[in-house]
Structure formats: C-alpha cells, structure tokens
Design a protein around this motif. Sequence first.
Motif, short mmCIF file in Angstrom:
data_model
loop_
_atom_site.label_atom_id
_atom_site.label_comp_id
_atom_site.label_asym_id
_atom_site.label_seq_id
_atom_site.Cartn_x
_atom_site.Cartn_y
_atom_site.Cartn_z
N ILE A 210 -2.99 -52.81 3.91
CA ILE A 210 -3.40 -53.69 2.81
C ILE A 210 -4.54 -53.07 2.01
O ILE A 210 -5.14 -53.75 1.17
CB ILE A 210 -3.84 -55.07 3.35
N GLY A 211 -4.83 -51.80 2.25
CA GLY A 211 -5.89 -51.12 1.54
C GLY A 211 -5.36 -50.23 0.43
O GLY A 211 -4.49 -50.62 -0.35
N GLU A 212 -5.88 -49.01 0.38
CA GLU A 212 -5.54 -48.09 -0.71
C GLU A 212 -4.05 -47.77 -0.74
O GLU A 212 -3.50 -47.53 -1.83
CB GLU A 212 -6.34 -46.81 -0.55
N LYS A 213 -3.40 -47.74 0.42
CA LYS A 213 -1.97 -47.43 0.44
C LYS A 213 -1.18 -48.43 -0.40
O LYS A 213 -0.22 -48.06 -1.08
CB LYS A 213 -1.46 -47.42 1.89
N PHE A 214 -1.58 -49.69 -0.32
CA PHE A 214 -0.90 -50.70 -1.12
C PHE A 214 -1.09 -50.42 -2.60
O PHE A 214 -0.16 -50.55 -3.41
CB PHE A 214 -1.45 -52.08 -0.76
N GLY A 215 -2.31 -50.05 -2.98
CA GLY A 215 -2.58 -49.72 -4.38
C GLY A 215 -1.81 -48.50 -4.85
O GLY A 215 -1.32 -48.45 -5.99
#
Length: 442
Positions: A210-215
């Motif tokens: 739910i961090g940068e990977k999602f972005g």
Amino acid sequence: MALSGDDTPVAAFSHSPEKHSITEKSVEDAIKASDDAERHNRDLDTHEKLLEKSPEEKPSAEEIVPIPLLKLFRFATKIDIVGVLAGTFFSCVSGVIFPVMIIIFSNLMGVILKFNTLIDNGDVDSANHYLEHESRHYCMLFFVLGVVMWVTSFGVSACWAISAENQGLRIRKLYYKSIMRQDIGWFDTVKTGELTTRITNDVNMIQTGIGEKFGFVFMNIVAFVASFIVSFIKGWKLTFICITVIPFITMAGAYLGITYAKITGNAQDKTAASGAIADEVISGIRTIMAFNGQGREINRYKQMVEESYHFGRRNGFILGGCIGVIQFFIFAMYCIGFNFGSWRLREGEYEPKQVLTIILVLLIGGYMLSGVGPNASAVTSAQGSAAKVFEIIDRVSPIDPLDTETGRKVEKIHGDIVFRDIHFTYPSRPDVPILKGFNLEI
C-alpha cells in the motif's frame, strides 16, 4: 570393567577409591533410563501423529482468499486518505510526463531535420536562426518538465510512504491489541511464533503493497494509456495495428495478479508456521535436549521451510513466465509498428517526425507497461498477507479481558462455589478429554 564372551558387562570398576564407583546396577539403571527416554520419544511421536488432523480435515492452502483491493486501506484515517489521493494525483501526473517528453523530443528532432533541409537548400542564415530559436524553446520545455518531474516524484514517494507508515503502525497496534483480547482457549489453537512472524513479515508486506509500489502501478498504467492516446492522435492506423497484442499482455498480467496473491498467502502461512516451530523449540530447548528430540524438531522445521520454499519457487516461475510473456508481446508490438510505419513512410502517408513520435511513444508505453508486473505483484502479495492479519484483528473473543464496561457487576458476593459434572477438552485436541465428570465444592 570385565567383559564376558558376548561383550556384556559382568563387573564394575572404580574410578578412584575416594569417589563414587560405577557398579553393575548403576550401568543397568543408566541403560534403563536411556530406554525409557527413547520410549518416551516414541510415545510423543505417536501422540503427535494421533492428534494430527487427517488430510481431509486439514484446511487446504488454496482456501486462503486474498482480500479485495480497497480493503487494504480499511484502517486508513482521513489524513491517510488525503495522502493516498495526493499520491495518486502525483502518480498520474508523473505518468503523463513521459509521453509529453516524447512529443517534445520528437518535435526537437523535427527541428533538426528541417535545419538539415534548410542547409541543403543553401539558406544558412535562416537555418541557424531557426535552429537557435526552436532549440532554445524546446530546451526550456525540457527544463520545466524536469522541475515538474522532481516535484511529482517527491510527492509520489512522500505521500504513499507516509500513508503506508501510518497504516502499518495502526495495523500493528490493532493486531497486538486483538491478540491480547483473545481467550486462553484460542492460544491453544495457534502458536506464538506464528503470531510474532505475522506481526513482522506479513505487516511489512502489507505496508509495501500500500506504499510506493501502489503509486508506481498508477504511474505505469497512466503512462501506458497516455502513450496510446498520443499515438492515436498522431497516427491512428499505426496505433491500431500495434494494439492487437494488448489482449495477450492483459491476460498475462491478470493471471499474474490472481495467482501470485494466492500463492503468496500460502507461502506466508508456511513461513509463519516455521517461525512458530523455531520459537517453540528454542524457548523449550532444555526439554528438547533432555529427551534427545533434536532430530525430530529439525525434521519438523525442515518440512515446514521446504513447503514455504516450494511456494516461493512456484511464485518465481509464475512471475518470471508472465513478465517474459509480457516482454515478448511488447517487442512483437515494436516489430509490427516499425514495419508498418516504414511502409507508410515510403508511401508518403506519414512524415518522419510523425513516425518517430508514434514509435517512441509506443516504446515508452510498452516499457511502462512492463513495469506494472513487479509493482502489481507487491500489491497482490499484500492482499494475500492481509487475509490472515485482518482475520485475527476482526476476531471477537468470547471472553474479552480488556472490556470493563459490559457484563454484570456485583458489589458483594457471598456463597459457595460448586463444580458439577465438568467435562473439558483443549480446542486443539478435542478428542483427548482432560476432565470427565469433574466435581468440586468450595
């Protein structure tokens, strides 16, 4: 020590006159104790096998269902949601910048081609003035894009990372609090090592998803869509030919997302179980050493770790295979695009700058699409890991030690305590009765 013909001890020797001597009886006692220990180990193994559930009763690893995507953010506050929305906005802007950069670059290449044409025509002064004016204009656009990209990249990383940290901290607190609320019978069905493994490994995996990977998933998808929109505007025929491979890329990505999440959930279960075994054995290492159970415990741990390894290896094959398929069709798209574009260029339908823009935009779009797989796998892994963590958080204990508001409150108690016909079994071993018709009066 004297030995008989069959090499059995018949006499004893003394280590020293002052110290305790080893007699034949003491040797027999030691042998008997060793036999008792081995018999006890065999009994423990037999007992464990009897208590193990049959394959039909064990829940299948495939029953682990990843949670829906939006449920990953169920513990986000309003501030976290604002951060997620801001991060999504910055991700989308970052994705749009890539095809815009290609347009500026293609136009600059068109300026250079026109400059060469003017030089060939002998108009040197006009060519120099044109190149100086236009190149300065496009270089300034590149500078502006660089500033915008710096701001948006910072926004993507900062907003998603801060929001994920807040949610990860909240999930850990709720997870630990939920464990403290559970009744003692529930702890008989789970292992403490599994609980501690989940609060570290699983929650970290959720936080990553739910961090940068999602972005980055948003950024890659938006860049891919924007690239194809630009290519449709510049030349719809060439773009339409290239998108014939998109369904194959989509199917490979969908298979990767669905399968990877399930297998990751199963692998995390086995990892947590192996951590529980290690915690159990190390905390009771004196007992293990006393009964010579090292070999049995090594086999237990090895079996669980190997099961986790098999899931991880399967994940590796699936991830590598799907990304390989995606890359293959992306290069197939390049092959089709260059072949058709050169043909249309020879026919005079497209200008060189137009073909260059379409091909480069499709190159960037394909590159960004290939980046969706690894980032999306982190998100799907978070969905699989969150299934067990959220299940423990949502579990309502029949006896809540932290609840001091509900229930009957008696100011003064006077009377007798009577237990009659009490039957009791542990939840993890319902077939082994502990109390049978127990009666007690106090």
